[in-house]
Design a protein around this motif. Sequence first.
Motif, PDB file in Angstrom:
ATOM      1  N   ASN A  31     -22.292 -50.122   6.100  1.00 13.45           N
ATOM      2  CA  ASN A  31     -21.204 -49.483   5.991  1.00 13.45           C
ATOM      3  C   ASN A  31     -21.057 -48.200   5.095  1.00 13.45           C
ATOM      4  O   ASN A  31     -20.407 -47.981   4.147  1.00 13.45           O
ATOM      5  CB  ASN A  31     -20.034 -50.679   5.237  1.00 13.45           C
ATOM      6  CG  ASN A  31     -18.877 -50.845   5.898  1.00 13.45           C
ATOM      7  OD1 ASN A  31     -18.780 -50.423   7.018  1.00 13.45           O
ATOM      8  ND2 ASN A  31     -17.946 -51.439   5.301  1.00 13.45           N
ATOM      9  N   THR A  32     -22.216 -47.327   5.701  1.00 12.97           N
ATOM     10  CA  THR A  32     -22.041 -45.989   4.810  1.00 12.97           C
ATOM     11  C   THR A  32     -22.322 -44.991   6.014  1.00 12.97           C
ATOM     12  O   THR A  32     -22.310 -45.106   7.154  1.00 12.97           O
ATOM     13  CB  THR A  32     -23.623 -46.113   4.218  1.00 12.97           C
ATOM     14  OG1 THR A  32     -24.664 -46.127   5.424  1.00 12.97           O
ATOM     15  CG2 THR A  32     -23.691 -47.040   2.930  1.00 12.97           C
ATOM     16  N   LEU A  33     -21.895 -43.485   5.352  1.00  9.46           N
ATOM     17  CA  LEU A  33     -21.846 -42.683   6.217  1.00  9.46           C
ATOM     18  C   LEU A  33     -22.701 -41.477   5.678  1.00  9.46           C
ATOM     19  O   LEU A  33     -22.586 -41.064   4.405  1.00  9.46           O
ATOM     20  CB  LEU A  33     -20.484 -42.129   6.385  1.00  9.46           C
ATOM     21  CG  LEU A  33     -20.295 -40.765   7.121  1.00  9.46           C
ATOM     22  CD1 LEU A  33     -20.572 -40.732   8.692  1.00  9.46           C
ATOM     23  CD2 LEU A  33     -18.786 -40.220   6.760  1.00  9.46           C
ATOM     24  N   GLU A  34     -23.565 -40.716   6.488  1.00  9.21           N
ATOM     25  CA  GLU A  34     -24.291 -39.442   6.018  1.00  9.21           C
ATOM     26  C   GLU A  34     -23.515 -38.395   6.283  1.00  9.21           C
ATOM     27  O   GLU A  34     -23.186 -38.017   7.497  1.00  9.21           O
ATOM     28  CB  GLU A  34     -25.726 -39.411   6.587  1.00  9.21           C
ATOM     29  CG  GLU A  34     -26.492 -38.607   5.857  1.00  9.21           C
ATOM     30  CD  GLU A  34     -27.820 -38.518   6.446  1.00  9.21           C
ATOM     31  OE1 GLU A  34     -28.480 -37.435   6.662  1.00  9.21           O
ATOM     32  OE2 GLU A  34     -28.531 -39.804   6.556  1.00  9.21           O
ATOM     33  N   LEU A  35     -23.308 -37.476   5.282  1.00 11.65           N
ATOM     34  CA  LEU A  35     -22.352 -36.384   5.584  1.00 11.65           C
ATOM     35  C   LEU A  35     -23.121 -35.252   4.800  1.00 11.65           C
ATOM     36  O   LEU A  35     -23.237 -35.285   3.567  1.00 11.65           O
ATOM     37  CB  LEU A  35     -21.251 -36.511   5.190  1.00 11.65           C
ATOM     38  CG  LEU A  35     -19.886 -35.684   5.714  1.00 11.65           C
ATOM     39  CD1 LEU A  35     -19.679 -35.808   6.997  1.00 11.65           C
ATOM     40  CD2 LEU A  35     -18.593 -36.108   4.989  1.00 11.65           C
ATOM     41  N   GLN A  36     -23.431 -34.297   5.517  1.00 11.47           N
ATOM     42  CA  GLN A  36     -23.954 -32.939   4.842  1.00 11.47           C
ATOM     43  C   GLN A  36     -25.102 -33.525   3.830  1.00 11.47           C
ATOM     44  O   GLN A  36     -25.214 -32.705   2.662  1.00 11.47           O
ATOM     45  CB  GLN A  36     -22.839 -32.264   4.079  1.00 11.47           C
ATOM     46  CG  GLN A  36     -21.798 -31.654   5.202  1.00 11.47           C
ATOM     47  CD  GLN A  36     -20.851 -30.808   4.313  1.00 11.47           C
ATOM     48  OE1 GLN A  36     -20.648 -30.856   2.986  1.00 11.47           O
ATOM     49  NE2 GLN A  36     -19.811 -30.101   4.914  1.00 11.47           N
ATOM     50  N   GLY A  37     -26.125 -34.280   4.263  1.00 19.29           N
ATOM     51  CA  GLY A  37     -27.224 -34.598   3.636  1.00 19.29           C
ATOM     52  C   GLY A  37     -26.879 -35.520   2.461  1.00 19.29           C
ATOM     53  O   GLY A  37     -27.973 -36.177   1.805  1.00 19.29           O
ATOM     54  N   LYS A  38     -25.851 -36.059   2.427  1.00 19.76           N
ATOM     55  CA  LYS A  38     -25.375 -37.373   1.392  1.00 19.76           C
ATOM     56  C   LYS A  38     -24.842 -38.505   1.918  1.00 19.76           C
ATOM     57  O   LYS A  38     -24.027 -38.297   2.810  1.00 19.76           O
ATOM     58  CB  LYS A  38     -24.478 -36.549   0.318  1.00 19.76           C
ATOM     59  CG  LYS A  38     -24.113 -37.370  -0.790  1.00 19.76           C
ATOM     60  CD  LYS A  38     -23.311 -36.687  -1.927  1.00 19.76           C
ATOM     61  CE  LYS A  38     -22.989 -37.685  -2.878  1.00 19.76           C
ATOM     62  NZ  LYS A  38     -21.881 -37.065  -3.855  1.00 19.76           N
ATOM     63  N   THR A  39     -25.598 -39.775   1.335  1.00 16.30           N
ATOM     64  CA  THR A  39     -25.057 -40.678   2.003  1.00 16.30           C
ATOM     65  C   THR A  39     -23.908 -41.361   1.054  1.00 16.30           C
ATOM     66  O   THR A  39     -23.821 -41.524  -0.100  1.00 16.30           O
ATOM     67  CB  THR A  39     -26.025 -41.826   2.045  1.00 16.30           C
ATOM     68  OG1 THR A  39     -27.069 -41.382   2.736  1.00 16.30           O
ATOM     69  CG2 THR A  39     -25.615 -43.183   2.542  1.00 16.30           C
ATOM     70  N   TYR A  40     -22.681 -41.783   1.879  1.00 15.83           N
ATOM     71  CA  TYR A  40     -21.557 -42.180   1.067  1.00 15.83           C
ATOM     72  C   TYR A  40     -21.175 -43.731   1.381  1.00 15.83           C
ATOM     73  O   TYR A  40     -21.216 -44.138   2.677  1.00 15.83           O
ATOM     74  CB  TYR A  40     -20.326 -41.375   1.428  1.00 15.83           C
ATOM     75  CG  TYR A  40     -20.198 -39.929   0.928  1.00 15.83           C
ATOM     76  CD1 TYR A  40     -19.830 -39.629  -0.173  1.00 15.83           C
ATOM     77  CD2 TYR A  40     -20.821 -38.941   1.894  1.00 15.83           C
ATOM     78  CE1 TYR A  40     -19.762 -38.449  -0.597  1.00 15.83           C
ATOM     79  CE2 TYR A  40     -20.887 -37.831   1.508  1.00 15.83           C
ATOM     80  CZ  TYR A  40     -20.248 -37.323   0.025  1.00 15.83           C
ATOM     81  OH  TYR A  40     -20.236 -35.980  -0.127  1.00 15.83           O
ATOM     82  N   GLN A  41     -20.852 -44.465   0.530  1.00 17.06           N
ATOM     83  CA  GLN A  41     -20.325 -45.851   0.700  1.00 17.06           C
ATOM     84  C   GLN A  41     -18.792 -45.797   1.095  1.00 17.06           C
ATOM     85  O   GLN A  41     -18.222 -44.912   0.609  1.00 17.06           O
ATOM     86  CB  GLN A  41     -20.596 -46.677  -0.371  1.00 17.06           C
ATOM     87  CG  GLN A  41     -20.148 -48.062  -0.286  1.00 17.06           C
ATOM     88  CD  GLN A  41     -21.259 -48.969   0.597  1.00 17.06           C
ATOM     89  OE1 GLN A  41     -22.607 -48.626   0.222  1.00 17.06           O
ATOM     90  NE2 GLN A  41     -20.723 -49.632   1.670  1.00 17.06           N
ATOM     91  N   LEU A  42     -18.552 -46.410   2.363  1.00 21.06           N
ATOM     92  CA  LEU A  42     -17.334 -46.369   2.993  1.00 21.06           C
ATOM     93  C   LEU A  42     -16.529 -47.595   2.362  1.00 21.06           C
ATOM     94  O   LEU A  42     -17.104 -48.759   2.300  1.00 21.06           O
ATOM     95  CB  LEU A  42     -17.533 -46.592   4.455  1.00 21.06           C
ATOM     96  CG  LEU A  42     -18.149 -45.449   5.015  1.00 21.06           C
ATOM     97  CD1 LEU A  42     -18.191 -45.786   6.638  1.00 21.06           C
ATOM     98  CD2 LEU A  42     -17.692 -44.159   4.800  1.00 21.06           C
TER      99      LEU A  42
END
Length: 659
Positions: A362-373
């Motif tokens: 349940n994570t997303l990599e966006l512009q080189g950064k990983t975010y918890q959704l």
Amino acid sequence: MTSGLNEPNQFKKRADDNEKQYLREIMEERFPTKEAVITEIMNLEAILHLPKATEHFVSDLHGEYSAFDHILRNGSGNIKNKITDVFGGRMTPSRLQNFAILIYYPEEKLEYKKRQLQQDEDDALEQWYLDTIQRLVELLEFVSTKYTRSKVRKALDPNFAYITEELLYTDPQEFDKRSYIDQLMKNLVSMGVTDEFIIATCYTIQQLVVDHLHVLGDIYDRGDHPELIMERLMSYHSVDIQWGNHDMLWVGASSGSALCMLNLLRISARYNNLATIEDAYGISLRHLSRFAEEHYADNPAFRPKLVDGDSFNFDGEQLQLTQIQQAVAIMQFKMEVQTIAREPDFQMDDRALLNKIDYDNNTLELQGKTYQLTNTCFDLIDPKDPGKLTSEEQELVESLLHSFVESKSLQKRLEFLVNKGSMYLRYNDNLLLHGCMPVNEKGKFLPFKYHGKEYRGKQLVDFFDQQVRHAYNDPCANDYSAADLIWYLWQGPISPLFGKKAMTTFERYFIKDQASHEEVRNPYFRLRHNEIFVDSMLEEFGLDPQDGHVINGHTPVKRGHDAIMANGKMLVIDGGYSKAYQPTTGFGGYTLLYNSYGLQLVEHHPFTSKEDSIVNGKDIVSTRRVVNHEVHRKSVADTDIGARLKENVKILRSLLDEY
């Protein structure tokens, strides 16, 4: 053999010559004698010396019908100013205000006034009628001075044209005519048509105070009655529209774009406006509601936005809107994946976000950064093919889209929007556009490459204008490109109607880190403060930087920021009609007036209600700022209409030489 470099100019000259010949043939038919030609030349040259009529600019109405209707009725405070000019020394401020409200809302104010006066002495109502008729005629005479008698006559109610002209053009102080005028007025009362006459005269005054209306986009979304705004515009005497990005969603949905439709459904659910779709356009959302209830539960990220006056039963309406918003958002994100894959020229692969999710963690990599959704609702997403709709979703989307395309009520309004609208407008030395011109940091127009061709600057907005009309007027089930381009106008990085690098809808739903929510604006919004940059824009569109202005909407002007930029050459008139924006802007919107004396920016306080105006005499408090004051008062000769009249005079004079 020629190089071909001058061919566009040659074609333009040929087209101009053909148009002149066509006009000449029309003139010969309409004015077949020397006397007729002389009369028309005298008429047109006299008109050229009349003062320039008033233009009224509004923007970003966002479905707020009541506030828009009030601004239209009071001419952004122009009617109140005219009343003060005529009666300022003869009426108290409260009587001036009540007289103004009568002109804004004649039917309702008459009923309220009659209830008041019927409790007084027997002749109080009759005396009020006579006084009011006299004042209305006096005000009508004042606001008519800019126009020919012919134009004033066209603005009059045909049922009262004769009586109005007699009252308007006969001096009541003339001894021989005094009893004649008195009897005309008494007959209006005795024959029981006073109300109708007053109502007709009030609307004539409204029409003459503002000659032409410009709407700089975003009629739709957020507020609850965009359909009433469209009805008002369709009956207005003279109007043009520059499309906004929110308007494009509705045009796109009616042109067969499922992705545009899902976006507008999501926004409508978010702002509690789904009733507009069902009640105004006859589009049933029952199957959507049932589907959402079956597959989605409560989710705090998708609860509808509340504004003043909204309230919900948590177990009922709010939950239903929350579920529907999730259902259409997930289908929207899926179809974004499909559209981005289908249109590689959009260069938006970084926004096909469902492809970038790690569904196990349940994570997303966006512009080189990983975010918890968080607050996820991904049960109907296939991690192996995230952009694929389920069979039930596919059936639902097709059914809804069919309803949008086949809605006669919706199509009637959008046909008007497309035909009366454009991506931009050059009008009386000003450039009107909703959003921006996409540029780089140095102010150079960015290219949009599509199907092997490159567009930038004016050429870019001309291309999109053509594609919008093509998508709406010639929808093709097997050709997605035009409808896809309408969606691109909604949120594409080089869209002149969007003006940002990306729309972070997904991030706002599913990522807590607010840094990911930021929508980076195109450098245009910084550069529009620069006079040299604004001059270059005006030149790109063939306008003179010495006299021209750029008039923008789209971005609400926040507290402490100035709507007048670039030494008065850039004006931003999105001040916040929408209640959703008013906590940020702090007031109720900007409008603009352009009369023979120059440009005036008008700042409005939030609107309360029509009832408050009628009963308590409440008006929208407006503050005016002079943008520029003409050294020489502008006449019709200084306008675009004046240029056409001069051309007509030139043709007529050539005819006169032949006679």
